[in-house]
Design a protein around this motif. Structure first.
Motif, PDB file in Angstrom:
ATOM      1  N   PRO A 256      43.954  31.250  41.683  1.00 35.51           N
ATOM      2  CA  PRO A 256      45.287  31.684  41.303  1.00 35.51           C
ATOM      3  C   PRO A 256      46.235  32.553  42.015  1.00 35.51           C
ATOM      4  O   PRO A 256      47.410  32.600  41.784  1.00 35.51           O
ATOM      5  CB  PRO A 256      45.071  32.141  39.881  1.00 35.51           C
ATOM      6  CG  PRO A 256      43.487  31.802  39.575  1.00 35.51           C
ATOM      7  CD  PRO A 256      42.934  31.741  40.956  1.00 35.51           C
ATOM      8  N   SER A 257      45.444  33.344  42.571  1.00 34.70           N
ATOM      9  CA  SER A 257      46.121  34.405  43.347  1.00 34.70           C
ATOM     10  C   SER A 257      47.117  34.038  44.476  1.00 34.70           C
ATOM     11  O   SER A 257      48.200  34.371  45.064  1.00 34.70           O
ATOM     12  CB  SER A 257      45.072  35.386  44.379  1.00 34.70           C
ATOM     13  OG  SER A 257      44.360  34.667  45.116  1.00 34.70           O
ATOM     14  N   ALA A 258      46.762  32.421  44.842  1.00 38.21           N
ATOM     15  CA  ALA A 258      47.768  31.788  45.701  1.00 38.21           C
ATOM     16  C   ALA A 258      49.115  31.694  45.582  1.00 38.21           C
ATOM     17  O   ALA A 258      50.189  31.619  46.354  1.00 38.21           O
ATOM     18  CB  ALA A 258      47.163  30.393  46.163  1.00 38.21           C
TER      19      ALA A 258
ATOM     20  N   GLN B 261      44.091  42.749  52.271  1.00 38.73           N
ATOM     21  CA  GLN B 261      44.376  41.708  52.895  1.00 38.73           C
ATOM     22  C   GLN B 261      44.812  40.425  52.111  1.00 38.73           C
ATOM     23  O   GLN B 261      45.429  39.459  52.547  1.00 38.73           O
ATOM     24  CB  GLN B 261      43.266  41.332  53.663  1.00 38.73           C
ATOM     25  CG  GLN B 261      42.950  41.861  55.119  1.00 38.73           C
ATOM     26  CD  GLN B 261      41.599  41.850  55.680  1.00 38.73           C
ATOM     27  OE1 GLN B 261      40.442  41.893  54.851  1.00 38.73           O
ATOM     28  NE2 GLN B 261      41.475  41.380  56.891  1.00 38.73           N
ATOM     29  N   LEU B 262      44.511  40.788  50.841  1.00 42.63           N
ATOM     30  CA  LEU B 262      44.986  39.801  49.720  1.00 42.63           C
ATOM     31  C   LEU B 262      46.218  40.030  48.921  1.00 42.63           C
ATOM     32  O   LEU B 262      46.391  39.497  48.035  1.00 42.63           O
ATOM     33  CB  LEU B 262      43.626  39.349  48.968  1.00 42.63           C
ATOM     34  CG  LEU B 262      42.512  38.656  49.446  1.00 42.63           C
ATOM     35  CD1 LEU B 262      41.320  38.875  48.590  1.00 42.63           C
ATOM     36  CD2 LEU B 262      42.948  37.262  50.072  1.00 42.63           C
ATOM     37  N   THR B 263      46.629  41.355  49.421  1.00 42.19           N
ATOM     38  CA  THR B 263      47.992  41.599  48.640  1.00 42.19           C
ATOM     39  C   THR B 263      49.097  41.357  49.563  1.00 42.19           C
ATOM     40  O   THR B 263      49.276  41.651  50.785  1.00 42.19           O
ATOM     41  CB  THR B 263      47.879  43.180  48.326  1.00 42.19           C
ATOM     42  OG1 THR B 263      46.690  43.634  47.893  1.00 42.19           O
ATOM     43  CG2 THR B 263      48.858  43.686  47.606  1.00 42.19           C
ATOM     44  N   ALA B 264      50.134  40.567  49.033  1.00 41.94           N
ATOM     45  CA  ALA B 264      51.210  39.937  49.813  1.00 41.94           C
ATOM     46  C   ALA B 264      52.190  41.239  50.087  1.00 41.94           C
ATOM     47  O   ALA B 264      52.261  42.341  49.366  1.00 41.94           O
ATOM     48  CB  ALA B 264      52.001  39.099  48.806  1.00 41.94           C
ATOM     49  N   LYS B 265      52.451  41.115  51.223  1.00 37.66           N
ATOM     50  CA  LYS B 265      53.628  42.323  51.849  1.00 37.66           C
ATOM     51  C   LYS B 265      54.945  41.932  51.181  1.00 37.66           C
ATOM     52  O   LYS B 265      55.667  42.813  51.056  1.00 37.66           O
ATOM     53  CB  LYS B 265      53.361  42.351  53.475  1.00 37.66           C
ATOM     54  CG  LYS B 265      52.200  42.849  53.958  1.00 37.66           C
ATOM     55  CD  LYS B 265      52.222  43.160  55.243  1.00 37.66           C
ATOM     56  CE  LYS B 265      50.866  43.813  55.741  1.00 37.66           C
ATOM     57  NZ  LYS B 265      50.893  44.399  56.947  1.00 37.66           N
ATOM     58  N   THR B 266      55.235  40.688  51.100  1.00 37.21           N
ATOM     59  CA  THR B 266      56.390  40.215  50.623  1.00 37.21           C
ATOM     60  C   THR B 266      56.535  39.941  49.166  1.00 37.21           C
ATOM     61  O   THR B 266      55.475  39.282  48.715  1.00 37.21           O
ATOM     62  CB  THR B 266      56.916  39.053  51.492  1.00 37.21           C
ATOM     63  OG1 THR B 266      56.464  39.081  52.655  1.00 37.21           O
ATOM     64  CG2 THR B 266      58.469  38.705  51.133  1.00 37.21           C
ATOM     65  N   VAL B 267      57.102  40.390  48.335  1.00 36.82           N
ATOM     66  CA  VAL B 267      57.245  40.242  46.969  1.00 36.82           C
ATOM     67  C   VAL B 267      58.420  39.753  46.575  1.00 36.82           C
ATOM     68  O   VAL B 267      59.591  40.032  46.904  1.00 36.82           O
ATOM     69  CB  VAL B 267      57.077  41.627  46.153  1.00 36.82           C
ATOM     70  CG1 VAL B 267      57.210  41.452  44.756  1.00 36.82           C
ATOM     71  CG2 VAL B 267      55.628  42.414  46.609  1.00 36.82           C
ATOM     72  N   SER B 268      58.346  38.564  45.967  1.00 38.52           N
ATOM     73  CA  SER B 268      59.447  37.704  45.637  1.00 38.52           C
ATOM     74  C   SER B 268      59.871  38.368  44.200  1.00 38.52           C
ATOM     75  O   SER B 268      59.116  38.038  43.295  1.00 38.52           O
ATOM     76  CB  SER B 268      59.291  36.209  45.698  1.00 38.52           C
ATOM     77  OG  SER B 268      59.467  35.741  44.415  1.00 38.52           O
ATOM     78  N   LEU B 269      61.239  38.641  43.936  1.00 34.90           N
ATOM     79  CA  LEU B 269      61.872  39.239  42.550  1.00 34.90           C
ATOM     80  C   LEU B 269      62.263  37.973  41.907  1.00 34.90           C
ATOM     81  O   LEU B 269      61.626  38.164  40.765  1.00 34.90           O
ATOM     82  CB  LEU B 269      62.537  40.230  43.015  1.00 34.90           C
ATOM     83  CG  LEU B 269      62.376  41.658  43.898  1.00 34.90           C
ATOM     84  CD1 LEU B 269      63.587  42.306  44.286  1.00 34.90           C
ATOM     85  CD2 LEU B 269      61.471  42.194  43.300  1.00 34.90           C
ATOM     86  N   THR B 270      63.098  37.413  42.427  1.00 36.63           N
ATOM     87  CA  THR B 270      63.550  36.191  41.641  1.00 36.63           C
ATOM     88  C   THR B 270      63.729  34.907  42.592  1.00 36.63           C
ATOM     89  O   THR B 270      63.936  35.236  43.643  1.00 36.63           O
ATOM     90  CB  THR B 270      64.953  36.417  40.736  1.00 36.63           C
ATOM     91  OG1 THR B 270      65.706  36.886  41.963  1.00 36.63           O
ATOM     92  CG2 THR B 270      64.934  37.700  39.852  1.00 36.63           C
TER      93      THR B 270
ATOM     94  N   ASP C 172      51.874  35.488  50.224  1.00 36.06           N
ATOM     95  CA  ASP C 172      53.115  35.380  51.074  1.00 36.06           C
ATOM     96  C   ASP C 172      52.299  34.728  52.557  1.00 36.06           C
ATOM     97  O   ASP C 172      51.323  34.583  52.952  1.00 36.06           O
ATOM     98  CB  ASP C 172      54.025  36.558  51.530  1.00 36.06           C
ATOM     99  CG  ASP C 172      53.031  37.930  52.102  1.00 36.06           C
ATOM    100  OD1 ASP C 172      51.857  37.774  52.060  1.00 36.06           O
ATOM    101  OD2 ASP C 172      53.505  38.821  52.349  1.00 36.06           O
ATOM    102  N   GLY C 173      53.042  34.770  53.697  1.00 35.20           N
ATOM    103  CA  GLY C 173      52.547  34.177  54.847  1.00 35.20           C
ATOM    104  C   GLY C 173      51.486  35.104  55.515  1.00 35.20           C
ATOM    105  O   GLY C 173      50.521  34.666  56.065  1.00 35.20           O
ATOM    106  N   TYR C 174      51.581  36.516  55.187  1.00 37.46           N
ATOM    107  CA  TYR C 174      50.619  37.328  55.607  1.00 37.46           C
ATOM    108  C   TYR C 174      49.327  37.144  55.005  1.00 37.46           C
ATOM    109  O   TYR C 174      48.166  36.880  55.763  1.00 37.46           O
ATOM    110  CB  TYR C 174      50.869  38.780  55.177  1.00 37.46           C
ATOM    111  CG  TYR C 174      49.989  39.810  55.218  1.00 37.46           C
ATOM    112  CD1 TYR C 174      49.359  40.267  56.560  1.00 37.46           C
ATOM    113  CD2 TYR C 174      49.435  40.334  54.328  1.00 37.46           C
ATOM    114  CE1 TYR C 174      48.374  41.135  56.502  1.00 37.46           C
ATOM    115  CE2 TYR C 174      48.377  41.274  54.129  1.00 37.46           C
ATOM    116  CZ  TYR C 174      48.099  41.445  55.494  1.00 37.46           C
ATOM    117  OH  TYR C 174      47.115  42.616  55.369  1.00 37.46           O
ATOM    118  N   VAL C 175      49.235  36.844  53.582  1.00 35.43           N
ATOM    119  CA  VAL C 175      47.962  36.811  52.938  1.00 35.43           C
ATOM    120  C   VAL C 175      47.584  35.297  53.219  1.00 35.43           C
ATOM    121  O   VAL C 175      46.387  35.020  53.621  1.00 35.43           O
ATOM    122  CB  VAL C 175      48.230  36.739  51.422  1.00 35.43           C
ATOM    123  CG1 VAL C 175      46.921  36.369  50.443  1.00 35.43           C
ATOM    124  CG2 VAL C 175      48.540  38.098  50.951  1.00 35.43           C
ATOM    125  N   THR C 176      48.362  34.145  53.303  1.00 32.73           N
ATOM    126  CA  THR C 176      47.791  32.781  53.621  1.00 32.73           C
ATOM    127  C   THR C 176      47.353  32.643  54.944  1.00 32.73           C
ATOM    128  O   THR C 176      46.278  32.216  55.000  1.00 32.73           O
ATOM    129  CB  THR C 176      48.976  31.938  53.486  1.00 32.73           C
ATOM    130  OG1 THR C 176      49.801  32.154  52.048  1.00 32.73           O
ATOM    131  CG2 THR C 176      48.660  30.261  53.520  1.00 32.73           C
TER     132      THR C 176
END
Lengths: 427, 259
Positions: free
Chosen positions: B88-90, B215-224, B94-98
């Motif tokens: 579910p974390s997928a 490494q599993l935490t996204a650097k980009t956070v989508s707000l909306t 973001d690209g970094y995590v993936t």
């Protein structure tokens, strides 16, 4: 040919007939391939309709509980439309909703996808996005299918490819479709919040209403249907394409006029149309069925075989399709050799009450084909109501005389007698 | 024989996503999934190499639980085996995590002579995963690839760059990302669909990849995420002479800064 390329049965079409057949065959340990041309099962389907639960219970008791069904129908409604009036009969029967509810409204896209997945879970191979181009024939016997370059073999091929069955035509069992054999169905799914649907149709919880209407196709034989789903209503018309073409009325115009009718518009007000589609519907019952439903190595089920019952107050198709799929599966299971499947299938159709029902209603389309059913009689009913409920301060006409006048305004007694006789004979 | 890895993403079909008129929010409740369109080109390219010169093709995907629905479709397109990481974390990745997850998986299932990705995903199209994957694995990255050859251990790729092309040769292994021009993905045949059912699909648990929480935490956070509604200007040019209309149109476009 390797063992990989030979199945006990290949089913063409993953609608309710095909899926029911695949489900039962796979459950009984037969190797089954079900081929569907849509990207997913149900993706080519625009039917909004109702499923009589008994058919699912015949396939497997309790199976319906897992299905993505909409609302259990407890209100059966018949409507006769006048230009600016409507007579509506609302029969509420809450026993229809008890225990195993008698019927559910259903949206075919999610239902078909679910049913195919159930068949797959039982071990059937389901291949979607594949169009079957040809049947393979050896010594007059159907032995398999060809899709693109690929050939697959089976003891029996089951044609479940719908009302305009190309497979049926290729086998010579049925001719190309002719306009008088089918109705054209045009349907919209209109989204509305559940509380709004409940309030407008007088429903509570997961109860649903099914409504048929006459007098809405401007004299073209046909009718309107209205089914309440979860979060939407299905609204559509089925009518005779031949007659409609003669009148020069466009399909969209007839449906649009209907949606604007003052007795219909408030039911769908504020809703958004989520889907729009058209489909052919087998209309004429028994007389529209191919004379023979099988050839050596092939049987036809569901709409492909022409199973459909329209009594004017209810329309049945999905339940008959499922039962025919079950009948074909039973025949394959019982059969000792492929040649025995066809005759056993016909026996199963008798045993499961499918053919007897088709025969009982065989003449009904004669009633429904009387043009007066779609214009004069609905108008007559509305005029009679108008007379009974009109109060304008004047002395009303005597009831008996007024009624006589109303009847005469729409039909002659000769016509009435003729229609009555025709109706009686059709029963 | 070469060993190829092809990466794909299981995305919502944009045709099924509806924009809520009131607040431009997205309604994906009725949306079905599909293999990201550009990744279909990546898969096709891997399979063409497999057919052309003999190669084994593995596929890998990282996504939510829905990703399991993709396996049959994927395998019917030709790859020999698929590895899937369903977590579910997928949904927040973001690209970094993936790229990190896929690199860790590729280290487990590899080594590979070539890794092929689509240029970007059909949903967010950030074009991040392929170059990041290359960096993560310490491999050369070749982007915008419109034709591809494997010559022994070397990867020869033609890149599509604006108004010109560039031919790049690298010593493999390498990570390439392909553009849609590279091929036309096939429609799986009946036999391919049936064969897919017999091919292996192996789940890799995200916990087994040895990745740190960071490494599993996204650097980009989508707000909306909102639908885009274009407000049309509804300007009509109705001069009797068509030439005047054209002149006015050009002037209006220039004023808007679009030409």
């Amino acid at each position: 040919m390797s063992a990989d390329e030979k199945f006990d049965a290949i089913i063409i079409g993953a609608g309710p007939a095909g899926a029911a057949c695949a489900y039962v065959l796979a459950r009984e340990g037969k190797s089954v391939l079900m081929v569907e041309r849509g990207v997913t099962a149900g993706s080519k389907n625009v039917t909004g309709g109702r499923l009589y639960t008994y058919a699912m219970e015949m396939v497997e008791p309790g199976l319906y509980k897992r299905a993505p069904l909409q609302r259990k129908v407890v209100r059966e409604q018949i409507m006769m439309l006048g230009t600016k009036s409507a007579v509506t009969v609302d029969y509420a029967d809450f026993e229809f909703g008890e225990d195993v509810p008698q019927s559910y409204t259903v949206l075919r896209a999610p239902f078909d996808e679910w049913f195919a997945a159930e068949a797959e879970a039982k071990g059937a191979m389901v291949a979607t996005g594949i169009l079957v181009d040809e049947l393979l024939e050896e010594n007059g016997k159907i032995v398999g299918i060809k899709a693109g370059e690929d050939e697959m073999y089976a003891d029996v091929v089951i044609a479940a490819d719908g009302v305009n069955s190309l497979i049926g035509q290729k086998t010579g069992l049925r001719s190309d479709i002719t306009p008088h054999l089918v109705g054209v169905g045009v349907k919209e799914i209109i989204e509305l919040p559940d509380d709004v649907i409940a309030a407008r149709f007088n429903l509570s919880g997961d109860e649903g209403a099914a409504r048929l209407a006459l007098g809405c196709t401007e004299g073209t034989s046909g009718g309107m249907f209205f089914y309440t789903n979860k979060g939407s209503v299905s609204l559509g018309i089925v009518f005779n394409p031949e007659q409609a073409a003669k009148r020069g009325k466009k399909i969209q115009e007839i449906l649009q006029d209907l949606k604007m009718h003052p007795a219909i518009a408030p039911l769908i007000e504020g809703g958004t149309t989520a889907e729009y589609g058209a489909h052919l519907v087998p209309e004429v019952g028994l007389s529209g069925m191919p004379k023979k439903l099988y050839r050596d190595g092939l049987v036809m089920v569901g709409d492909a075989a022409g199973f459909g019952i329209n009594t004017g107050v209810i329309i049945r198709g999905i339940d008959l399709a499922i039962v025919s799929g079950l009948a074909a599966a039973n025949a394959v299971i019982e059969a000792d050799g492929a040649a025995a499947v066809g005759p056993l299938y016909e026996k199963q159709l008798e045993k499961l009450s499918l053919m007897p029902s088709m025969r009982l209603f065989a003449g009904w389309h004669n009633i429904l084909e009387m043009p007066r059913m779609f214009s004069e009689y609905p108008a007559l009913a509305n005029d009679a109501m108008r007379f009974m409920f009109t109060v304008d301060g004047k002395v009303p006409a005597r009831m008996d005389k007024a009624m006589l006048q109303i009847v005469r305004r729409h039909v002659t007694f000769g016509q009435l007698l003729a229609d009555g006789w025709r109706g009686y004979r059709a029963l | 024989m070469s060993k190829i890895l092809v990466c794909y993403k299981w995305v919502l079909d944009e045709q099924d996503i509806r924009v809520n008129a009131a607040d431009a929010s997205l309604d994906s409740s009725r949306a079905k999934y599909k293999i990201s369109d550009y990744d279909k080109n990546a898969i096709e390219e891997a399979v063409l190499l497999q057919e052309g010169q003999g190669a084994t093709v593995d596929a890998v995907t990282f996504g939510g639980d829905a990703v399991k629905q993709s396996l049959k479709d994927l395998l019917s397109r030709g790859p020999d085996k698929v590895f899937y990481i369903a977590d579910p974390s997928a949904d927040k990745a973001d690209g970094y995590v993936t790229a990190g997850v896929i690199a860790a998986a590729a280290r487990k299932t590899g080594p590979y002579d070539l890794i092929i990705c689509g240029e970007g995903s059909a949903d967010s199209y950030n074009q991040q995963v392929a170059p990041r994957l290359a960096a993560n694995l310490g491999l050369p990255s070749i982007t915008y690839v419109q034709s591809l050859k494997l010559e022994g251990g070397r990867v020869v790729a033609t890149r599509k760059l604006g108004d010109c092309t560039e031919v790049v040769t690298v010593e493999g292994p390498a990570v390439v990302s392909v553009v849609p021009e590279i091929n036309k993905p096939r429609i799986p045949s009946l036999k391919q669909v049936l064969a897919a059912a017999k091919k292996p699909a192996e789940e890799i648990k995200i916990a087994d990849l040895g990745l740190s929480p960071k490494q599993l935490t996204a650097k980009t956070v989508s707000l909306t995420v909102k639908g885009f509604v274009m407000n049309r200007k509804n300007i009509l040019f109705k001069e009797p002479a068509q030439a005047d209309n054209v002149a006015k149109l050009v002037a209006a476009l220039a004023k808007e800064g679009v030409c």
